[in-house]
Design a protein around this motif. Structure first.
Motif, PDB file in Angstrom:
ATOM      1  N   PHE A 109       0.843  -1.185   0.000  1.00  0.00           N
ATOM      2  CA  PHE A 109       0.000   0.000   0.000  1.00  0.00           C
ATOM      3  C   PHE A 109       0.882   1.240   0.000  1.00  0.00           C
ATOM      4  N   TYR A 110       0.376   2.305  -0.605  1.00  0.00           N
ATOM      5  CA  TYR A 110       1.095   3.577  -0.570  1.00  0.00           C
ATOM      6  C   TYR A 110       0.072   4.702  -0.690  1.00  0.00           C
ATOM      7  N   SER A 111       0.499   5.918  -0.368  1.00  0.00           N
ATOM      8  CA  SER A 111      -0.360   7.094  -0.496  1.00  0.00           C
ATOM      9  C   SER A 111       0.280   8.067  -1.479  1.00  0.00           C
ATOM     10  N   SER A 112      -0.571   8.831  -2.175  1.00  0.00           N
ATOM     11  CA  SER A 112      -0.116   9.855  -3.110  1.00  0.00           C
ATOM     12  C   SER A 112      -1.245  10.859  -3.283  1.00  0.00           C
ATOM     13  N   SER A 113      -0.976  11.986  -3.911  1.00  0.00           N
ATOM     14  CA  SER A 113      -2.002  12.993  -4.153  1.00  0.00           C
ATOM     15  C   SER A 113      -1.856  13.527  -5.563  1.00  0.00           C
ATOM     16  N   THR A 152       4.312   7.812  -0.968  1.00  0.00           N
ATOM     17  CA  THR A 152       4.756   7.417   0.374  1.00  0.00           C
ATOM     18  C   THR A 152       4.374   5.967   0.626  1.00  0.00           C
ATOM     19  N   ASN A 153       5.388   5.090   0.869  1.00  0.00           N
ATOM     20  CA  ASN A 153       5.144   3.669   1.125  1.00  0.00           C
ATOM     21  C   ASN A 153       4.463   3.482   2.466  1.00  0.00           C
ATOM     22  N   MET A 154       3.355   2.706   2.495  1.00  0.00           N
ATOM     23  CA  MET A 154       2.609   2.403   3.737  1.00  0.00           C
ATOM     24  C   MET A 154       2.331   0.903   3.836  1.00  0.00           C
ATOM     25  N   ASN A 175      10.386   4.930  -0.628  1.00  0.00           N
ATOM     26  CA  ASN A 175       9.493   6.012  -1.039  1.00  0.00           C
ATOM     27  C   ASN A 175       9.998   6.555  -2.376  1.00  0.00           C
ATOM     28  N   ASN A 221      -3.270   7.466 -10.337  1.00  0.00           N
ATOM     29  CA  ASN A 221      -2.865   8.800  -9.916  1.00  0.00           C
ATOM     30  C   ASN A 221      -3.112   9.765 -11.066  1.00  0.00           C
TER      31      ASN A 221
END
Length: 802
Positions: A369-373, A384-386, A412, A443
């Motif tokens: 899982f990761y987050s991005s905008s 960002t690696n999660m 990351n 994205n």
């Protein structure tokens, strides 16, 4: 003693011995418990039946695909069918003996699976009654399928297409239950006569069918021990056909809930057997000898990633069986979803058995899982690696950004896209046990919004509606709207809005839109306000029976300009028209439901001027339409013989008060339900019924019935070919016949006469007419074809008397 007297004496003695033997056999069978209870003599001898009951042998059931004869046998019995709702049953009485006190039921069934409760569903019922005709509680069994439970499990859905029930509803699947066995203990009734009774019933409304197949068996009630194996233990075997088994004793090894179990030490063992009817039977056996046990080995414990497979091996015997699988080789390939133990049963050359177990540990998969905008075109996007894992650790990361650029291998990442749009970014993570997981997320690089709106020209005093048509490529959207109307009024921020301008004229409106990422643009348009027409109309005929067709006269005007288009709305039902003068036909179908009522309709005319201004005029309840009756009746039957030419006519019309019948034979009636009508001759007749309601509205319907000719046929049972002119020949007699064929056989099956002509009866001679046939009883077989083209065969005996 002469030769003829001696032959007659031998004949009498032989027949007397046969008669005595038959009596002895009949007596023996009558004293035998459960004789032919499994139908293996192919008949229903000794059974009492009602309804639709028949012996079946070969073939498979059309719905369930199972054999119609119970496995292991040649014959079974079918009770009921899917066309006749008559309850069907069979019963048989027998004496319970000590050598066969276990009664086993075997049944299979089909039913139309309309949703029923357990109280009104179709079912199979099996009972055993004691000598006082009381139901033995543990012998009562019912099989049914219902929406609220009740009945046994194990019903399957047929691959045959669903069908409707007799009531016409559609469509419901067909369920079936393949051959199922259950046993009961009749030991308390040894020496008594009991009655076995089985039946099949449709649902209580006689619309959803059910039928079943039955087979029964009586066996000895024994708990047995098998000690032939010298390496696995003693095998204890209980009677089959019970719902559940529970073994107790000092050394139960396997099969604690089966009808057999292995034990590994001497002692007293007890099995409790639960019948399908809810009764428990216990049986005990003292085991004095247990053979030695063979030793089995299996693979050492191992581990794999979740979703992967591993091959387990075993040794120590000649044949292998991995429990809870169908694998019978020394190795087994598995892919469990969680840590699991596997047991292999090993058998040596003497039939001795042992088992061994091994455990496959499942390593957890990491969760990627990761987050991005999202960003605008040209901005850098941060990833960002999660990722996580339950146990262990994540040791490697691999990123692909979905735009054909190279992979990078950092925890990351940061990446700049060169174009707008949505890109699928992939992250692959690997654990310390080499287990992997992948996630792909979209994205977006966001563009500017594109503003646009529409606003139609309106008339003075009307509201102008502004419809936003601004766009922004997905996944973005327009977030903020600012409307400027050009007349000094306040700004509005709705996506779509409206505005009432104070007077006719031209105004400049502006829309400013902002995306949810802060991007902004605007657009302006001119808005025009125009004057209105005046709408009006009239009609001559506004009341009548359905259908009522009405012509409307347009009387609309306008102060300046011209009326350019017209829209008529004729009321309930939504009929519209664009003609200058209107025309519409109205219907009232309430008579078809048997609840007639008056229908009234509002009529409106909408007029649009050449500048697009609109005016409407409505007359409420302007049109009144009366309902029609519905003519309908039944003729029972539709086809009869001239021997019984009576037809019963039953009125089924709706909403009527008057009736006019024409029976097609120059006779009529004004009754609601005429008396039984007798037709004078054969032929096809058309019956007409005209019905009228209180509003003088009428309807007509027709039925056709047929009065057909008929046929008959009978065969005498004796004749006297003595040439006295009375009863000198033998044949079948009748009328309405198209074809005739007769064969005569003697009691030994010899064919002595044949004719294909109704005009050539048998004259009592044999050997091609050369010899007179002796006085005796002969067998005839006569085949005929009636005037309807249907064939019939008659077989019986005729006595030749000289």
């Amino acid at each position: 003693m002469s030769k003829s007297i001696r032959k007659k004496y031998v004949f009498i003695v032989r027949n007397l011995l046969g008669f005595l033997l038959t009596l002895l056999c009949s007596y023996a069978f009558s004293q035998t418990s459960c004789y032919d209870i499994d139908f293996e003599n192919g008949t229903l001898n000794g059974w009492t039946t009602s309804g639709n009951v028949s012996i079946v042998s070969t073939g498979t059931d059309i719905y369930g695909g199972f054999p119609v004869s119970a496995p292991g046998g040649n014959y079974s019995v079918k009770v009921g069918n899917n066309t006749d709702p008559t309850p069907s049953s069979l019963s048989k009485s027998f004496v319970v003996t000590s050598n066969s006190p276990i009664l086993t039921y075997r049944y299979a069934m089909d039913l139309l699976n309309y949703p029923h409760t357990s109280t009104d569903a179709g079912r199979v019922i099996i009972d055993v009654l004691d000598q006082n005709n009381n139901t033995i509680s543990c012998a009562h069994y019912e099989a049914l399928y219902s929406t609220n439970g009740g009945g046994p499990q194990g019903f399957l859905i047929s691959s045959q297409a669903p069908e409707g029930n007799i009531g016409g509803e559609c469509c419901y699947p067909i369920s079936y239950k393949p051959w199922t066995s259950l046993s009961i203990d009749l030991t308390p009734y040894i020496g008594q006569s009991v009655t076995l009774r089985a039946s099949c019933e449709w649902c209580i409304y006689d619309v959803d069918w059910a039928y079943a197949y039955f087979d029964f068996n009586c066996t000895d009630y024994q708990l047995t021990q098998d000690t032939t194996c010298n390496g696995i233990g003693a095998l204890l075997v209980a009677p089959p056909g019970f719902e559940g088994y529970s073994w107790t004793g000092p050394g139960v090894v396997t099969g604690q809930t089966n009808d057999s179990t292995y034990v590994n030490q001497p002692g007293l063992y007890t099995v409790n057997m639960l019948s399908a009817t809810g009764c428990t039977i216990s049986k005990s056996l003292n085991v004095t000898y247990v053979p030695p046990v063979v030793t089995a080995t299996a693979s050492a414990n191992t581990g794999v990633c979740k979703g992967d497979s591993v091959t387990l091996t075993s040794s120590g015997g000649g044949t292998y069986r991995w429990l809870n699988t169908f694998v019978t080789s020394a190795s087994l390939t598995v892919a469990p979803s969680s840590t699991t133990s596997y047991t292999v049963e090993v058998t040596d050359q003497f039939g001795c058995k042992d088992s061994a177990s091994t455990t496959v540990e499942i390593y957890p998969l990491p969760t990627a899982f990761y987050s991005s905008s999202g960003v605008c075109k040209g901005d850098a996007m941060d990833f960002t690696n999660m990722s996580s894992i339950i146990t262990g650790s994540i040791t490697d990361w691999a990123w692909s950004f979905g735009d054909n650029t190279a992979w990078i291998y950092t925890e990351n990442a940061t990446h700049t896209y060169t174009d707008t749009g949505t890109f699928s970014t992939t992250l692959i993570v690997t654990s310390n046990n080499s287990c992997k997981d992948t996630i792909v997320l979209d994205n977006t690089v966001h563009p500017l919004p594109v503003p646009y709106f529409t606003a139609g020209s309106v008339c003075e005093g009307s509201i102008t509606f502004f419809t936003d048509a601004s766009t922004c490529p997905a996944p973005d959207g327009v977030q903020i709207w600012a409307w400027h109307f050009g007349d000094g009024s306040p700004i509005k921020n709705n996506p779509n809005t409206s505005h009432l301008y104070p007077a006719a004229g031209s105004y400049t409106a502006k829309l400013v839109v902002t995306s949810d990422f802060g991007c902004q643009d605007s657009i302006t348009r001119s808005i025009v306000i125009n004057p209105n027409p005046v709408s009006h109309f009239s009609a001559a005929d506004t009341t009548g029976c359905s259908p009522l067709c009405v012509s409307f006269q347009n009387e609309s005007t306008i102060s300046s300009g011209a009326n350019a288009s017209f829209v008529w709305n004729y009321g309930a039902g939504g009929n519209t028209d664009n003609a200058i003068n209107g025309y519409n036909c109205y219907t009232n179908n309430t008579g078809e439901a048997g609840m007639p009522e008056l229908y009234t309709f509002d009529v409106s005319l909408t007029v649009t001027s050449d500048s697009g201004c609109v005016s409407s005029y409505t007359k409420n309840d302007y049109i009144t339409v009366f309902p029609n009756p519905v003519a309908n009746f039944t003729a029972d039957p539709l086809s009869v013989s001239i021997l019984n030419p009576g037809i019963e006519f039953t009125n089924l019309s709706l909403s009527e008060t008057e009736w006019e019948w024409d029976f097609g034979d120059l006779t009529t009636s004004l009754d609601e339900n005429p008396e039984l009508h007798l037709y004078p001759d054969t032929g096809i007749y058309t019956i007409q019924l005209i019905v009228t309601n209180p509003y003088s509205c009428s309807d007509t319907t027709y039925r056709t019935i047929t009065i057909e000719p008929d046929w008959a046929f009978f065969v005498p049972n004796a004749f006297t070919p003595n040439s006295d002119g009375v009863n000198d020949s033998f044949q079948g007699y009748g009328y309405g016949l198209l074809d005739y064929n007769m064969s005569i056989f003697d009691r030994w099956g010899n064919h002595i006469y044949q004719t294909e002509s109704y005009d050539k009866p048998w004259d009592g001679k044999a050997n091609s007419g050369n010899d007179k046939a002796q006085m005796d009883v002969y067998i005839y077989q006569i085949s005929i074809e009636d005037i309807h083209g249907k064939k019939h065969t008659y077989t019986g005996t005729v006595t030749l008397v000289r």
